[in-house]
Design a protein around this motif. Structure first.
Motif, PDB file in Angstrom:
ATOM      1  N   VAL A 235      13.439 -57.126  36.295  1.00  0.00           N
ATOM      2  CA  VAL A 235      13.812 -55.721  36.516  1.00  0.00           C
ATOM      3  C   VAL A 235      12.595 -54.856  36.847  1.00  0.00           C
ATOM      4  O   VAL A 235      12.626 -54.091  37.816  1.00  0.00           O
ATOM      5  N   PRO A 236      11.491 -54.953  36.102  1.00  0.00           N
ATOM      6  CA  PRO A 236      10.314 -54.154  36.484  1.00  0.00           C
ATOM      7  C   PRO A 236       9.753 -54.529  37.856  1.00  0.00           C
ATOM      8  O   PRO A 236       9.249 -53.663  38.575  1.00  0.00           O
ATOM      9  N   MET A 237       9.869 -55.799  38.234  1.00  0.00           N
ATOM     10  CA  MET A 237       9.384 -56.207  39.557  1.00  0.00           C
ATOM     11  C   MET A 237      10.185 -55.521  40.663  1.00  0.00           C
ATOM     12  O   MET A 237       9.620 -54.999  41.623  1.00  0.00           O
ATOM     13  N   VAL A 238      11.502 -55.534  40.505  1.00  0.00           N
ATOM     14  CA  VAL A 238      12.370 -54.873  41.494  1.00  0.00           C
ATOM     15  C   VAL A 238      12.124 -53.365  41.461  1.00  0.00           C
ATOM     16  O   VAL A 238      11.973 -52.726  42.508  1.00  0.00           O
ATOM     17  N   ALA A 239      12.053 -52.795  40.273  1.00  0.00           N
ATOM     18  CA  ALA A 239      11.854 -51.347  40.132  1.00  0.00           C
ATOM     19  C   ALA A 239      10.547 -50.895  40.766  1.00  0.00           C
ATOM     20  O   ALA A 239      10.500 -49.841  41.418  1.00  0.00           O
ATOM     21  N   ASP A 240       9.485 -51.681  40.610  1.00  0.00           N
ATOM     22  CA  ASP A 240       8.196 -51.317  41.207  1.00  0.00           C
ATOM     23  C   ASP A 240       8.294 -51.220  42.726  1.00  0.00           C
ATOM     24  O   ASP A 240       7.666 -50.355  43.339  1.00  0.00           O
ATOM     25  N   ILE A 241       9.072 -52.081  43.321  1.00  0.00           N
ATOM     26  CA  ILE A 241       9.237 -52.054  44.776  1.00  0.00           C
ATOM     27  C   ILE A 241      10.131 -50.891  45.189  1.00  0.00           C
ATOM     28  O   ILE A 241       9.802 -50.120  46.093  1.00  0.00           O
TER      29      ILE A 241
END
Length: 134
Positions: free
Chosen positions: A43-49
Motif C-alpha cells: 500500500v505505501p508503495m502504491v501510495a508513493d506513486i
C-alpha cells in the motif's frame, strides 16, 4: 482516491498502468493472498506513486487500463456533482434553506418526491394541546 485492484488480473493492470510491471513478478505480490499478507509493504508503495500526481492524471489512466477507481469527494463536492444532479438525489422540502437526500430508488424512472412540508415550530400546538388556549 479509491483504487479497486482486488484480484490478480486487476493488479497486473494496475502495476502496468503505474509503471511497475516488475511488481507482478515479485513473490510478495504475485497472488491476491500474498498481496494481502504484504499489504503493509504494498500500500505505501502504491501510495508513493499515486501521490506524485493528482487524480486528474490517474483516473483517466487507470480507467483506460481497466482498473476500477474513483476520486473520494467531500460532502460539498458530492452535492454539486453532475451525477448527483442528474439522478435528482437532492429533494426539495418546501423550505428554501433545506434540501435533503431523496429516496435511493425510482419508480417508473421517477424518484418519489416529498409528501408535505415539515410544520413550523408550534404550528399544531393548539390542535394537540387545546388546554394551552388562553
Amino acid at each position: 482516491m479509491v483504487i479497486a485492484a482486488g484480484n490478480d488480473r486487476l493488479f497486473v493492470k494496475l502495476a502496468n498502468a503505474i509503471g511497475h510491471p516488475e511488481w507482478t513478478h515479485d513473490p510478495r505480490f504475485m497472488t491476491n493472498a500474498e498481496r494481502t499478507r504484504n499489504r503493509e509493504i504494498l500500500v505505501p508503495m502504491v501510495a508513493d506513486i499515486i501521490r506524485q500526481k493528482g487524480f486528474d492524471h490517474w483516473i483517466p489512466l487507470l480507467e483506460a487500463a481497466g482498473v476500477p477507481c474513483a476520486p473520494v469527494h467531500s460532502i460539498p463536492q458530492v452535492l454539486e456533482h453532475p451525477q448527483t444532479q442528474a439522478l435528482g438525489m437532492l429533494a426539495e422540502t418546501g423550505d428554501e434553506h433545506l434540501k435533503i437526500l431523496g429516496l435511493p430508488l425510482s419508480i417508473n424512472g421517477q424518484r418519489p418526491g416529498m409528501g408535505t412540508v415539515a410544520p413550523a415550530l408550534g404550528a399544531h400546538q393548539l390542535e394537540l394541546f387545546p388546554q394551552t388556549q388562553a
